[in-house]
Write an enzyme that holds these catalytic residues in place. Structure first.
Site, PDB file in Angstrom:
ATOM      1  N   ASP A  52       0.877  -1.169   0.000  1.00 40.20           N
ATOM      2  CA  ASP A  52       0.000   0.000   0.000  1.00 40.20           C
ATOM      3  C   ASP A  52       0.922   1.228   0.000  1.00 40.20           C
ATOM      4  O   ASP A  52       2.107   1.146   0.338  1.00 40.20           O
ATOM      5  CB  ASP A  52      -0.956  -0.004   1.197  1.00 40.20           C
ATOM      6  N   TRP A  53       0.383   2.379  -0.339  1.00 44.77           N
ATOM      7  CA  TRP A  53       1.138   3.580  -0.729  1.00 44.77           C
ATOM      8  C   TRP A  53       1.897   4.214   0.448  1.00 44.77           C
ATOM      9  O   TRP A  53       1.411   5.123   1.083  1.00 44.77           O
ATOM     10  CB  TRP A  53       0.164   4.562  -1.354  1.00 44.77           C
TER      11      TRP A  53
END
Ligand code: BGC
Length: 758
Positions: A274-275
């Site tokens: 995830d970012w």
């Protein structure tokens, strides 16, 4: 002339020599390309191109690349190796890209489909697959390769701000709806990134919180939906969650990403993070070794970190090569690699029709004293800000830049139902004013957050309107809206619960309308559960519309008028009080969602923020309420219809390794409609402690006309009855007599069948 010929011949010879020494990526030469890549190139492939991918990718490759503004990220290109960029974009309810591009007059809208919760409540896998096909088609036509969805986390608690993106508190429905969505999207030749793997069931401090959960609950509740989806639909990619699970970041958990996901379930795609970028407390070698292949969104320092880790012997080149190989296997499947030129013109009209219909199937009718479907209602008094500014979806990465949103006012108009003028004028002007004010305050974001909350002035003015509007209205419609989204959880007061003013207005409307013998209908325009027990007796009908996509108002009124017979069923329990959920005790409650102030104290442990104890273990949702006979407002699986159904005597037979369940459903009412048959099973005593009932199968009928019957056959492997034994580390099916409860909801069993498992 002769000179030119010689030059061309020389060029051709040198090009051929170059092509021989430089591998151009194909599906059948991946090992050779891995060999041909330098360590720098490998590291750059493993690290995404950054938030502002256009600029960074341009710099990395030294050329202008195709980019889609608003896409969430990209992988690097290496033209001399034939490796193209690939683009990934959010999200679960439709493609999230910018609708406007600098210097262009045309628009690039994507369709806003119903949020995940609404789709799951259809219990209709075929329909969800159709929605997936439409989302996949827009992903392809707008030039992207991967859609960052579906969201497959479990609704552990109603306060999670991202529940709207997720499907259910139950892993079977999560896995089946997730499978349908992945098959639909990937049928278009693009990939998905199913997320957030795993146990990302709260937003508060999501980048750091440690989800402390037993191995059994992890396997049976939080992973089982992902497992079904991975085995049944082969997603191209999985997104590893921000949070920790039992002390280890999901993104560096070998147990999750390699032991379970790849070795046990056979996942053969790529895992992306995830970012997050660089984390001070997570070494990149641990992430790569654990099984992360792609660091998103990617920052240049990560490239250096990989190279350094190799040089210092902390990371093995084998681990790097494994990720690079997987990435190349992914790249050769993508449209951008195959040279697909997106048309930039998906059929938005056709997709609007899909969203309108799918939304009606996901809406859940909670209450109906018989006033629905509407008859002889020509004019309504329309209350609530969200009636005029309808919420089509949630906020954060899961929102979609939609071409329009049909609000309730327009939805009613489209069905030839008018609204009382004064109230409508007041609300319409109020919405305009509030939006302008927020713009002037330079905080338009606040409008989204605030939208669902009634304002003191709104209540004041509209209350004064009630008596004036009453004579000309045949009924009142009152929309209760709630917005939530990424990075924040919901609060109990004024959010899960109605605010005092909101409830006051509702009561005044209901008193006045009921005194005049006119009905009051509540529309819940929220991505997740709200409190209903304190006010539901004061109204005649309640329809949960969720956040149903851009056609919202049309879909709601389709249901109100009976153009569509509601067939949505809840995929989560609606408790009397939020505190009835055992998980609420271990949920970071009442964090002020307008300020992140409490989160500033990051260096000091705050109970249930830096960690969250899953003390309820496997007793999530109905598994708790049903086992412990705890009263609920509306049980899991609940939903009313405008018709009635009779269930035949069912059968349960063992066929080899499978159990075959059969039942015939008959429409015994007056209107055509669909029924959802939910099959729960208990388990024999002895062995592991188990919930009283667990959902083991379900099926939805086609539209049955009055008197029409349909036989539903459901097949499940015996192993689906298994529970996870932490002592042995194995799944166990208890021997003995099982009862299958063929039910309309978890508390409403219509027929049973027994079966013995030896
Ligand atoms: C979200 C993801 C999303 C990603 C890219 C993250 O903050 O958690 O769900 O896909 O951003 O936008």
């Amino acid at each position: 002339m002769k000179k030119t010929f010689t030059l061309i011949a020389l060029l051709a010879i040198s090009f051929a020599a170059f092509a021989q020494t430089t591998q151009q990526l194909r599906a059948d030469n991946i090992s050779e390309v891995v060999e041909a890549m330098t360590l720098q190139e490998k590291a750059r492939l493993i690290v995404g191109c950054g938030y502002d991918s256009l600029i960074v990718v341009g710099k990395q490759t030294g050329r202008q690349i195709k980019y889609v503004p608003g896409a969430a990220g990209a992988t690097a290109a290496f033209p001399h190796l034939g490796i193209t960029n690939t683009l990934v974009a959010d999200g679960p309810a439709g493609l999230h890209i910018d609708s406007h591009r600098k210097g262009e007059s045309r628009t690039y809208y994507a369709t806003g489909f119903p949020v995940g919760t609404c789709l799951a409540c259809t219990w209709n896998t075929e329909l969800v697959r159709t929605v997936g096909e439409a989302i996949g088609n827009e992903t392809l036509e707008y030039g992207c390769d991967v859609l960052l969805g579906p969201g497959m986390n479990i609704h552990r608690n109603p306060l999670c701000g991202r529940n709207f993106e997720y499907y259910s508190e139950d892993p079977l429905i999560t896995g089946e709806i997730g499978t349908a969505m992945v098959l639909g999207i990937q049928s278009q030749g693009v990939g998905v990134s199913a997320k957030h793997f795993a146990v990302n069931s709260q937003e508060t401090d999501r980048e750091r919180v440690d989800e402390q959960v037993s191995e059994r609950a992890l396997r049976e509740i939080y992973l089982r939906g992902f497992e079904r989806m991975v085995r049944q639909s082969k997603p191209w990619t999985i997104m590893a969650a921000y949070n920790r699970v039992n002390g280890t970041y999901a993104q560096s958990s070998y147990h999750l990403l390699t032991d379970i996901l790849r070795n046990e379930w056979g996942f053969d795609g790529i895992v992306m993070t995830d970012w997050i970028g660089v984390r001070a407390d997570l070494a990149i070698e641990d992430a790569i070794h654990a099984g992360d292949d792609l660091m998103m969104p990617g920052v240049p320092a990560q490239v250096e970190n990989i190279i350094k880790a190799i040089e210092e012997g902390r990371l093995s080149i084998d681990d790097v090569n494994t990720s690079v190989r997987r990435l190349l296997e992914y790249i050769v499947k993508t449209p951008n690699f195959k040279g697909h030129k997106g048309s930039n013109n998906p059929d938005l009209k056709a997709h609007a029709a899909i969203t309108r219909q799918s939304a009606t199937e996901g809406m859940v009718l909670l209450k109906n004293t018989g006033i629905l479907p509407l008859q002889s209602v020509d004019t309504v008094a329309l209350f609530g800000v969200c009636s005029y500014d309808f919420l089509s979806g949630g906020v954060g990465s899961g929102c979609v830049e939609v071409p329009y949103v049909i609000d309730m006012l327009t939805g009613l108009k489209n069905h030839n139902i008018s609204t009382t003028t004064q109230l409508t004028d007041i609300y319409t002007n109020y919405v305009k004013y509030a939006k302008l004010k927020l713009q002037a305050d330079k905080n338009p974001m606040m409008w989204f957050l605030d939208q669902g909350q009634p304002k003191v002035d709104e209540i004041d003015i509209t209350t004064r309107c009630i008596n004036h509007e009453l004579p000309s209205a045949d009924a009142a419609i009152f929309t209760i809206g709630r917005q939530a989204g990424e990075g924040m959880d919901r609060t109990v007061e004024n959010e899960f619960n109605l605010s005092t003013q909101e409830q006051g207005l509702l009561f005044r409307v209901s008193d006045a309308f009921h005194a005049a013998g006119k009905p009051v209908i509540v529309i819940i325009n929220s991505g997740s559960v709200i409190e209903t027990a304190s006010w539901r007796d004061r109204v005649d009908a309640i329809l949960v519309a969720w956040q149903p996509g851009e056609e919202g108002g049309n879909s709601v009124v389709d249901v109100l008028t009976g153009d569509a017979n509601p067939s949505g069923r809840l995929t989560m329990t609606w408790p009397v009080s939020v505190y009835d959920h055992p998980s609420t005790l271990n949920f970071p409650q009442d964090i002020d969602m307008y300020s992140y102030k409490r989160l500033e104290s990051r260096n000091r442990p705050i109970k249930n923020m830096t960690y969250t104890r899953h003390e309820e273990d496997i007793y999530v949702g109905y598994r708790y309420f049903n086992t412990y006979n705890k009263q609920v407002a509306y049980p899991f699986g609940f939903g009313l219809s405008y018709t009635s159904f009779a269930y035949s005597k069912p059968t349960a037979k063992l066929k080899g390794e499978n159990i075959e369940l059969n039942i015939t459903v008959e429409n015994t009412g007056d209107n055509a409609g669909k029924e959802v048959v939910q099959v729960y099973a208990n388990a024999p005593k002895g062995g592991l402690d188990k919930p009283a009932k667990e959902l083991r199968a379900f099926a939805k009928t086609r539209t049955l006309n009055k008197g029409e019957k349909q036989t539903l056959t459901m097949t499940l492997p015996v192993t689906d009855l298994a529970s996870y034994n932490e002592q042995t580390g194995k799944w166990e099916v208890a021997k003995g007599e099982y009862t299958f409860f063929f039910s309309a909801n978890v508390e409403d069993t219509r027929a049973t069948a027994q079966m013995n498992i030896k």
